[in-house]
Write an enzyme that holds these catalytic residues in place. Structure first.
Site, short mmCIF file in Angstrom:
data_model
loop_
_atom_site.label_atom_id
_atom_site.label_comp_id
_atom_site.label_asym_id
_atom_site.label_seq_id
_atom_site.Cartn_x
_atom_site.Cartn_y
_atom_site.Cartn_z
CE LYS A 1 -9.02 12.93 31.92
NZ LYS A 1 -7.93 12.29 31.13
CB SER B 1 -7.04 14.85 28.13
OG SER B 1 -7.03 13.28 28.89
CB SER C 1 -4.39 12.02 29.38
OG SER C 1 -4.61 12.73 28.02
#
Ligand SMILES: [Zn+2]
Lengths: 497, 491
Positions: free
Chosen positions: B80, B155, B179
């Site tokens: 990420k 996210s 997330s």
């Protein structure tokens, strides 16, 4: 604005001051507060930095244990309670010299709180209450290039050096100090001086005001006797002992003139100007930043072990004030003499010299005389003048043994300061030892008599004072290494006077 | 020939270790897959082709030299874009960090490299991890491989979509309010949020420091556990890191895979099974609860009365911390700088930079947080939210006196169409309704696929006590052994 300031003694007859001091001390830890970067002075800009002290995205602080220990020791020396549990807090405001745009500080949970420091003013003890001692981080330095003022407005370029960012900083805040009257400026100065000595005695900072490792903010207000305390102003960055005294005095005079004219004091920060001794207004507190303090979530709470704190307390050095009292007695000094020793910053040096074998009187003579003069001339601290207490003691030992006279000793000391070696080495290498061999001296005396028959005749005829010229001649041939008194006795003996 | 991209991480590591295939081949297969499908999925913000191949070659050389390789050596991982990667762009999905190449690796990435995994690149995310759909990325949304008109969650939508699209067998996410878990649920993948402090935050670009937790994402539970084992454990550079070994998550996953949950007591959170969740989600959840019972687990209902205050408390705490954490993005030291034309003041440049660099959701949260921390409001907002946090923690500890773990649906609804919730922030916030309490408490939780609703994946969440991460892996692996894994339609 120019106003005629009232006379100081009139002011203190009508108004009572309340003062308060906030002092910032940079700790002398090896590494910064939250990272492993070195803390020593100097270095090319932005060379003592890493992701943490640059506040790069993703970086995290880790508290420096040595800084926490130093802060607790300062708190203990100031008779504070030590928090069993407390947290760091973020103080949020935007400024380019703060890498994260917040400062990690402490807010309502200081590490040390509720203490006091006794200071001596004109022979009287004044107890200064200590509100809190907490730990925070220093900022970098912004340099505004271009523009007329060197301030942020009007500059064409701003450069920031983060070498100082993240240096551990201890903030010491007094409680309000009322009741000092006309002495307020002196009390303020004495407090800062005493605080400096305490911190220096702990060995946690070099506390040099001129390098900014100790900085002061001074709060001042005035009230009429018996009435409530007045509105206070905060004078920022007062950076010498003399300035602390001047800043309080100047702010008392200014406030009195405003109040006497029926005006009111605005709560604001003010700047002290070394050149004029005046303060001018800075940011008004009414439009001050809201720092939005909240507990620092990147750090765990501090919970100093009580046994560890007790250990630190037991190991505290003697307080400077008490130590000075003891030393003054040991050395048999008058208050005035002790004061000059303290003012010269010579207490430790003399103490060490005595420990190395010299008498207190002799040690004091060298440090306050020759060496202080030299330190003043070259503009260095006495401790950095180039001679060590051991060397001074050795020098005095040579004098006591009759190997050096006073004049020769001074010459040797010059050599020591110049780094030529130990006093004994210099004496030997430069052949400066007192000529005590009477055979050699007698020869020199005879030679002087033979070379100055007229003078010799005068002495023979009873004009003993004329012998001075012969003494001078002998001293010259022996390059000052003879004992003048012995020479004189020898001459008179030879000439039968 | 086997399609390497369809294999599990365990299998890939096995093939590399035995030399049946090389790390370079494995890596190339995934790079090819990214090349083929990422235009449609947009899981990646940056693909580090050269770095990945170099790392793979290094693994192959080590194997050739007879060195012992770690359990995930040669396996590709997508990271990420919230974690710093030395010399590799790190944007956090924001324009304000466009082009920034960090001078240092985050601890997680450092451990991934040390373990011989191969970092493929950086995955898309909602800007600064603020969002539940990846639509708030400044670089365009990621699409759900199950239906590219739908969101992949957020996210960490990029990290989840990369798995579902077979672009990577493993990925790293970060979980502040859900997330990792919510994207896992809506893409039919596994996402685990470790105990707070169980994985290092050093190098994780902070959103909300007291909540942010990096963690593993995978297509099956054992793979997630192996990745968890590699990245977890104490880090002296993170003060909030727990100085204890990683719980035996791999052992627990293997144990769970045997399909026996005898003696395990699970609590269904009453507050999360009433209204609020879609009927299809509830149906899949109920079926899974039955399945868990069949595996031997004892199922009880547990009420956690303060969970209903979790969402409002979270939306004060997280924005408050973010308002401070994001202050450093000012154009002075790194990233975007706007308006520095020689005529503007420093303050103007800082302000223009932030105005241009931050997206609307980030600005919204900075403003909420700035307000909540203001003097005069602090006690009513931030202070009150912290009290709620304490009460929620108490709900958890009380519950764990009665059960081994809590279960609920991971998220109230399946993947929604792109654009469906962007106009109403509150509708978007609801996606994290079930995941947020765990973050406020600090314990571990995992989302594991448990069924489909109208052809879209549903996740089941298992919440465990702090530092009992192994427990949730056991239950998750057991459920997986019963309901199986879920494969999206071909892209
Ligand atoms: Zn540093």
């Amino acid at each position: 604005m120019t106003t005629t300031l009232p006379a100081y003694d009139e002011v203190v007859a009508r108004w009572e001051p309340v003062i308060g001091l906030e002092t910032h001390v940079e700790l002398g830890t090896n590494t910064k507060m939250w990272c492993g970067c070195p803390t020593d002075f100097g270095g090319e800009p932005n060379t003592r930095v890493c992701p943490v002290c640059l506040g790069l995205p993703g970086s995290l602080p880790v508290a420096n244990k040595a800084a926490i220990e130093a802060t607790i020791r300062i708190g203990l020396a100031l008779n504070c309670s030590i928090a069993e549990w407390c947290r760091f807090a973020r103080k949020n405001y935007f400024y380019p010299d703060m890498p994260k745009n917040f400062q990690i500080s402490q807010y309502d949970e200081p590490l040390c709180f509720d203490g006091y420091l006794d200071v001596e003013v004109n022979g009287e003890l004044v107890r200064i209450g200590i509100e809190r001692v907490h730990l925070e981080e220093d900022t970098g330095k912004t340099l505004h290039v271009g523009g007329a003022t060197g301030r942020i407005h009007g500059a064409t370029e701003s450069l920031v050096d983060y070498n100082r960012a993240g240096i551990p900083l201890v903030e010491i805040v007094t409680k309000p100090i009322p009741g000092t009257g006309a002495l307020a400026p002196e009390v303020a100065r004495a407090y800062v001086a005493e605080l400096r000595d305490v911190i220096r005695s702990l060995g946690v900072s070099d506390v040099r005001m001129e390098e900014g490792s100790l900085r002061c903010d001074v709060n001042t207000s005035l009230n009429r006797p018996g009435e409530e305390w007045g509105t206070r102003t905060e004078t920022k960055n007062v950076n010498s002992l003399r300035s602390v005294e001047r800043a309080v005095r100047s702010e008392m005079l200014r406030q009195a003139s405003v109040l006497d004219a029926g005006g009111r004091i605005t709560q604001e920060t003010r700047h002290f100007h070394e050149d004029t001794g005046d303060t001018t207004p800075g940011r008004s507190k009414e439009t001050a930043t809201d720092y939005r303090y909240f507990p620092e979530p990147d750090l765990v709470p501090l919970a100093p072990d009580t046994a560890w704190v007790a250990e630190l307390k037991a190991a505290l050095p003697e307080l400077p004030r008490l130590r000075r009292k003891r030393i003054q007695q040991d050395w048999g000094l008058s208050d005035l003499d002790m004061q000059s020793v303290v003012n010269a910053g010579a207490v430790e040096l003399i103490e060490a010299t005595v420990a190395a074998g010299a008498t207190p009187a002799a040690a004091r003579k060298w440090w306050l005389g020759e060496l202080s003069r030299r330190a003043n001339e070259t503009g260095v601290e006495l401790a950095d003048v180039g001679a060590t207490p051991a060397q001074v003691a050795e020098l005095q030992g040579l004098v006591d043994a009759g190997k050096l006279n006073d004049k020769l000793a001074r010459t040797v000391l010059e050599g020591v300061v110049a780094g030529e070696g130990s006093p004994t080495e210099i004496m030997t290498n430069r052949n400066l030892e007192v000529v005590s061999d009477t055979g050699a001296l007698t020869a020199a005396v005879d030679e002087a008599i033979a070379a100055n028959p007229d003078v010799a005749d005068k002495v023979r005829s009873g004009k003993v004072a004329a012998a001075g010229a012969l003494v001078g001649a002998v001293m010259k041939t022996t390059r000052g290494q003879a004992d003048a008194k012995t020479v004189r006795e020898l001459i008179l003996e030879r000439l039968g006077a | 020939m086997t399609d390497l991209t369809k294999l599990s991480a365990v299998d890939l590591a096995g093939l590399v270790a035995t030399g049946e295939t090389s790390a370079v081949e494995v890596t190339q297969a995934h790079l090819d897959r990214i090349g083929a499908v990422d235009e449609r999925v947009h899981a990646f913000l940056h693909v580090d082709t050269e770095g990945a191949l170099a790392a793979a070659r290094a693994v192959d050389e080590r194997r050739a030299a007879g060195e012992e390789l770690g359990p995930l050596a040669g396996v590709p991982v997508a990271v990420k874009d919230v974690l710093t990667t030395k010399g590799v762009p790190t944007t956090v999905g924001s324009k304000i960090l466009e082009g920034w190449r960090p001078p240092y690796d985050s601890t997680i990435v450092e451990r991934l490299r040390a373990a011989g995994t191969v970092m493929l690149g950086k995955t898309n995310m909602d800007e600064f991890a603020m969002g539940s759909s990846t639509e708030y990325s400044a670089y365009g949304p990621t699409r759900n491989p199950w239906d590219t008109d739908r969101i992949p969650g957020g996210s960490g939508g990029g990290s989840a979509a990369a798995l579902a699209a077979y672009e990577a067998p493993l990925s790293i996410g970060s979980d502040t309010g859900g997330s990792i878990r919510q994207p896992g649920a809506v893409t039919g993948t596994v996402g685990a949020k470790p105990t707070y402090g169980g994985t290092s935050r050093y190098g994780l670009v902070a959103f909300s420091s007291s909540l942010d937790t990096p963690g593993p994402c995978a297509r099956n539970v054992l793979d997630a556990a192996l990745l968890h084992q590699v990245i977890g454990g104490h880090d002296p550079r993170d003060s909030t890191s727990i100085p204890a070994p990683v719980p035996d998550v791999v052992g627990a996953a293997r144990l769970g895979a045997s399909g026996d949950l005898t003696g395990v007591k699970l609590g269904v959170v009453t507050e999360f099974t009433g209204e609020g969740a879609e009927p299809g989600v509830m149906a899949a959840f109920r079926e899974s609860v039955e399945a868990l019972a069949k595996l031997g687990a004892e199922i009880v209902e547990i009420s956690c009365p303060h969970f209903r205050y979790a969402l409002p408390a979270y939306y004060l705490i997280a924005p408050s911390e973010c308002s401070s954490n994001l202050a450093r993005f000012d154009g002075v030291r790194f990233g975007l700088r706007v308006g520095d034309d020689g005529n503007r003041s420093l303050e103007e440049v800082m302000s223009l930079t932030r105005e241009a660099g931050f997206g609307p959701e980030v600005k919204r949260r900075i403003m909420i947080g700035t307000y909540a921390l203001s003097s005069g409001y602090y006690d009513a907002y931030y202070g009150q939210a912290q009290k709620v946090r304490t009460l929620i923690t108490r709900d958890f500890t009380t519950a764990f006196e009665q059960v081994d773990a809590l279960i609920s649906p991971t998220t109230p609804f399946v993947a929604f169409p792109i654009g469906a919730r962007t106009s109403d922030p509150y509708q978007m916030y609801l996606a994290d309704l079930f995941t947020i309490p765990t973050n406020l408490y600090g314990g571990p939780a995992i989302s594991v696929p448990c069924g489909l609703s109208d052809g879209l994946p549903v996740g089941l969440q298992i919440m465990a006590p702090t530092m009992a991460d192994d427990r949730m892996y056991r239950v998750a692996a057991a459920l997986e052994s019963s309901v199986g894994t879920f494969t999206p339609p071909a892209l």
